[in-house]
Design an enzyme around this catalytic site. Structure first.
Site, PDB file in Angstrom:
ATOM      1  N   MET A 136      26.394 -12.393   0.738  1.00 27.51           N
ATOM      2  CA  MET A 136      25.872 -14.050   0.566  1.00 27.51           C
ATOM      3  C   MET A 136      24.561 -14.209   1.516  1.00 27.51           C
ATOM      4  O   MET A 136      24.696 -15.245   1.979  1.00 27.51           O
ATOM      5  CB  MET A 136      27.054 -14.567   0.959  1.00 27.51           C
ATOM      6  CG  MET A 136      28.220 -14.584   0.011  1.00 27.51           C
ATOM      7  SD  MET A 136      28.059 -14.543  -1.652  1.00 27.51           S
ATOM      8  CE  MET A 136      28.286 -16.219  -1.921  1.00 27.51           C
TER       9      MET A 136
ATOM     10  N   HIS B  17      26.665 -11.743 -10.088  1.00 24.69           N
ATOM     11  CA  HIS B  17      26.589 -13.236  -9.824  1.00 24.69           C
ATOM     12  C   HIS B  17      27.572 -13.878 -10.730  1.00 24.69           C
ATOM     13  O   HIS B  17      27.759 -13.463 -12.006  1.00 24.69           O
ATOM     14  CB  HIS B  17      25.050 -13.597 -10.033  1.00 24.69           C
ATOM     15  CG  HIS B  17      24.795 -15.004  -9.846  1.00 24.69           C
ATOM     16  ND1 HIS B  17      24.663 -15.542  -8.619  1.00 24.69           N
ATOM     17  CD2 HIS B  17      24.651 -16.145 -10.812  1.00 24.69           C
ATOM     18  CE1 HIS B  17      24.652 -16.808  -8.625  1.00 24.69           C
ATOM     19  NE2 HIS B  17      24.487 -17.194 -10.017  1.00 24.69           N
TER      20      HIS B  17
HETATM   21  C1  GAR Z   1      32.001 -13.005  -6.491  1.00 23.21           C
HETATM   22  O1  GAR Z   1      32.438 -13.876  -7.563  1.00 23.21           O
HETATM   23  C2  GAR Z   1      30.552 -12.552  -6.736  1.00 23.21           C
HETATM   24  O2  GAR Z   1      30.168 -12.942  -8.231  1.00 23.21           O
HETATM   25  C3  GAR Z   1      30.032 -13.787  -5.794  1.00 23.21           C
HETATM   26  O3  GAR Z   1      30.871 -13.760  -4.533  1.00 23.21           O
HETATM   27  C4  GAR Z   1      32.055 -13.540  -5.042  1.00 23.21           C
HETATM   28  C5  GAR Z   1      32.427 -12.596  -3.899  1.00 23.21           C
HETATM   29  O4  GAR Z   1      33.825 -12.112  -3.978  1.00 23.21           O
HETATM   30  N1  GAR Z   1      28.637 -13.479  -5.423  1.00 23.21           N
HETATM   31  C6  GAR Z   1      27.675 -14.506  -5.473  1.00 23.21           C
HETATM   32  O5  GAR Z   1      27.660 -15.638  -5.399  1.00 23.21           O
HETATM   33  C7  GAR Z   1      26.266 -13.857  -5.209  1.00 23.21           C
HETATM   34  N2  GAR Z   1      25.358 -14.760  -5.469  1.00 23.21           N
HETATM   35  P1  GAR Z   1      34.343 -10.839  -3.527  1.00 23.21           P
HETATM   36  O6  GAR Z   1      33.877 -10.840  -2.140  1.00 23.21           O
HETATM   37  O7  GAR Z   1      35.743 -11.030  -3.761  1.00 23.21           O
HETATM   38  O8  GAR Z   1      33.913  -9.501  -4.492  1.00 23.21           O
END
Ligand code: GAR
Length: 214
Positions: free
Chosen positions: A86, A105
C-alpha cells in the site's frame, strides 16, 4: 527457475493464496512496509525469508524506495510481485523494474484506481465489479493488464460482502498471472502491451446475466 520477491503491507491473503499454489518459481523473500503486517506470518510459516523496509523509517518516498530497491536486489528476483503493498512508488523505482513489477488491484481497471474501490463501485451503482493484475507503470493503477476477473454487484451488497466476493477472485487470478510470468507465457512487449501466450478459456467468473423471458 525464476526468482520472485513478494511485497506486502498488511493481512497477506493474496500472499497466502500465492504460497498455496505451485507457481513454478522460487519465492526468495517477502518484504513488508510494515513491521506488524499479519501476512509476514504466512511467509515465516513456510520458512521464506522476510524483511521489513518500513516507510515510517524514511523521511520521503525517494529514500524509502531506494532502501526498498536495495533490499529487493539483494534477493536478485526476476519478478517483483505487489500483493497488497500500500505504498505509492516513485517513477525511478517503477522504471528500475519495468516489465518485472506486477500488482493486483481490487477493481476492473481502468475503473476505480486508488483507494476505497468497493465503496465507490457501490455508490455508482455499477452491476459488475472485480479485480485486475497488471504490470506497474509510473501512472498509478493504469499499467498494462494481464488478467481480470469480474463479479456481479448485488442489491444486497455491503462494502464488506462485495470486497469478499472480489477477494475470492483475486486469490484465483494472481497465482495464474504469476505462473504465466514465471513460465514466460506472459511478458510486456516493446510497445508497452501485454503479450499473453497462456490463453484464457471462459470460466465461471465471467458475468453475463440471464434475461427475463418476456
Ligand atoms: C487486496 O484486496 C488488494 O487487491 C488490495 O489490497 C488488498 C490486500 O489484501 N490492493 C490494493 O488496493 C493496491 N492498490 P491482502 O493483504 O489480504 O492480500
Amino acid at each position: 527457475m525464476k526468482n520472485v520477491v513478494i511485497l506486502i503491507s498488511g493481512r497477506g491473503s493474496n500472499l497466502q493464496a500465492l504460497l498455496k499454489e505451485n507457481l513454478g518459481c522460487a519465492i526468495r523473500a517477502v518484504i513488508s512496509s510494515r513491521m506488524d503486517a499479519a501476512g509476514l506470518n504466512h511467509a515465516r510459516a513456510q520458512g521464506i525469508p522476510v524483511a521489513i523496509v518500513a516507510n515510517r523509517d524514511h523521511p520521503d518516498r525517494e529514500s524509502f524506495d531506494a532502501a526498498l530497491a536495495a533490499e529487493i536486489d539483494h534477493h536478485d528476483p526476476d519478478f517483483v510481485v505487489l500483493a497488497g503493498f500500500m505504498r505509492i512508488l516513485t517513477e525511478k523505482f517503477v522504471m528500475r523494474y519495468q516489465g518485472r513489477l506486477v500488482n493486483i488491484h481490487p477493481s476492473l481497471l481502468p475503473a476505480y484506481p486508488g483507494m476505497h474501490t468497493h465503496a465507490r463501485a457501490l455508490a455508482d451503482g455499477v452491476k459488475i465489479h472485480g479485480c485486475t493484475v497488471h504490470f506497474v507503470t509510473p501512472d498509478l493503477d493504469h499499467g498494462p493488464i494481464i488478467i481480470q476477473a469480474a463479479v456481479p454487484v448485488l442489491e444486497s451488497d455491503t462494502e464488506h460482502s462485495l470486497a469478499e466476493r472480489v477477494l475470492r477472485e483475486e486469490h484465483r487470478i494472481y497465482p495464474q498471472a504469476v505462473r504465466w510470468l514465471c513460465s514466460g507465457k506472459v511478458r510486456l512487449g516493446m510497445d508497452g502491451r501485454v503479450i499473453n501466450e497462456g490463453g484464457v478459456t471462459l470460466g465461471t467468473s465471467l458475468i453475463s446475466p440471464a434475461l427475463e423471458v418476456a
